[in-house]
Design an enzyme around this catalytic site. Structure first.
Site, short mmCIF file in Angstrom:
data_model
loop_
_atom_site.label_atom_id
_atom_site.label_comp_id
_atom_site.label_asym_id
_atom_site.label_seq_id
_atom_site.Cartn_x
_atom_site.Cartn_y
_atom_site.Cartn_z
N ARG A 12 27.38 8.18 31.81
CA ARG A 12 27.51 6.75 32.07
C ARG A 12 28.90 6.43 32.16
NH1 ARG A 12 30.05 2.39 30.84
NH2 ARG A 12 29.62 3.14 28.56
N ASP A 13 29.69 6.46 30.90
CA ASP A 13 31.02 6.13 30.74
C ASP A 13 31.84 6.92 31.49
OD1 ASP A 13 33.61 5.60 29.76
OD2 ASP A 13 32.63 4.94 27.92
N HIS A 206 32.40 3.71 19.05
CA HIS A 206 32.57 4.35 20.29
C HIS A 206 34.47 4.17 20.48
CE1 HIS A 206 32.03 4.55 24.75
NE2 HIS A 206 33.15 4.25 24.76
N HIS A 208 38.15 6.02 21.53
CA HIS A 208 38.83 6.47 22.61
C HIS A 208 40.05 7.21 22.14
CE1 HIS A 208 37.34 4.28 26.31
NE2 HIS A 208 36.29 4.62 25.58
N CYS A 239 41.70 7.80 30.95
CA CYS A 239 42.05 6.16 30.70
C CYS A 239 42.99 5.88 31.87
CB CYS A 239 42.60 6.01 29.42
SG CYS A 239 43.05 4.26 29.14
N ASN A 248 37.47 8.85 26.50
CA ASN A 248 36.62 8.72 25.62
C ASN A 248 36.60 9.96 24.82
OD1 ASN A 248 34.49 6.88 26.22
ND2 ASN A 248 34.41 8.02 28.03
ZN ZN Z 1 34.35 4.79 26.54
#
Ligand code: ZN
Length: 303
Positions: A12-13, A206, A208, A239, A248
């Site tokens: 997903r991410d 969550h 990064h 990113c 991530n």
């Molecule tokens: Zn993320």
């Protein structure tokens, strides 16, 4: 029983931050490989209009396949009630809703004030209670550690929205370092405070790795009592604000850290590293991040 739950968010991410669309059959093969490693929660897609995110147009098909994998918690991200209805209709076990702690980010991202987002979540909880009470709802507080638009985000603002979400009836609330601005002292402080406010309804960290502190922040969250960690295989989802840096936290590195410490993840690292192959097959040329896969497992390593 593992000591921590590694929640894989790559499909997903990761995939939604890559401009190209991974073909459905490759996605399914990748999810199979992630599951084979022992991962037991995967955020497989988001339910958003296909014209906004064509990468997620096959969400219902991906969920249908993921539901055939034994022992897997199938999770999807939804931004609103409409998405929640589609996700529940597809049969997900768990939905995750992003809510910005920063007012500026909330307006830019979902064109809603934070109060309006709380109201949307109330409606999602009511819908869930009426039609699918077994489905779990998680809220991820984005920009909890800083915002690229407004800069500092007050800790009181984060706690305020977490309490609003708990009152709205979500099962878990976690904190997201959406912008890669967190540091371990801040992470420890904020999760400790979150735990004292909402207790065992505290959800995932969550983090990064934008500025290299992803693992340090996960460890700080662990020390503060967090037991669910979001990460992405090969750190998929670079990113946009920091070229060359992964977004991530890298699942392989995170699993290695915990296993090396004797904290059980339930994940087999060799099989996890092998799950990079179907990712590469589906997105040829996409940069993959991670220190452990580069260096290999240390001599004498036993999972
Ligand atoms: Zn993320």
């Amino acid at each position: 029983m593992p000591d921590v739950l590694i929640s894989e968010v790559g499909p997903r991410d990761g995939l939604q931050s890559v401009p190209r669309t991974m073909p459905t059959r490759d996605k399914l093969a990748w999810i199979d490989a992630l599951h084979a490693s022992g991962l037991r929660e995967i955020e497989v897609c988001s339910f958003v209009p296909a014209k906004l995110l064509p990468q997620m147009a096959d969400a219902a098909e991906v969920v249908a396949h993921a539901l055939t994998l034994p022992g897997l918690i199938v999770m999807a991200l939804v931004p609103n009630l409409r998405g929640a209805q589609a996700a529940i209709a597809a049969g997900v076990h768990k939905i995750t809703i992003p809510a910005s702690a920063s007012e500026a980010h909330s307006l830019a991202n979902v064109r809603k004030t934070r109060e309006a987002m709380v109201e949307e979540v109330r409606q999602i909880v009511k819908y869930r209670n009426d039609v699918a009470p077994h489905v779990k709802i998680e809220c991820g507080m984005s920009t909890a550690f800083g915002c690229t638009i407004q800069g500092e985000v007050k800790e009181d603002d984060v706690i305020w929205i977490a309490n609003e979400m708990a009152e709205a009836g979500v099962d878990e609330s976690g904190l997201s370092d959406t912008t890669g601005m967190a540091n371990p002292a801040q992470v420890r402080r904020l999760f400790t405070r979150l735990h004292s406010e909402i207790g065992d309804r505290m959800g995932a960290a969550h983090m990064h790795n934008t500025r290299g502190l992803g693992l340090a922040n996960c460890l700080a969250a662990y020390d503060a009592g967090v037991r669910t960690f979001d990460s992405s295989l090969a750190g998929l989802g670079g990113c946009p604000y920091a070229p060359g840096a992964s977004g991530n936290v890298v699942t392989e590195d995170l699993v290695f850290m915990f296993e090396a410490m004797g904290v059980r993840t339930g994940v087999d690292l060799d099989v996890l590293i092998a799950a990079r192959a179907p990712l590469m097959a589906g997105l040829p040329g996409e940069p993959l991040y991670g220190m452990l896969p580069e260096a290999g497992l240390p001599k004498g390593w036993r999972s």
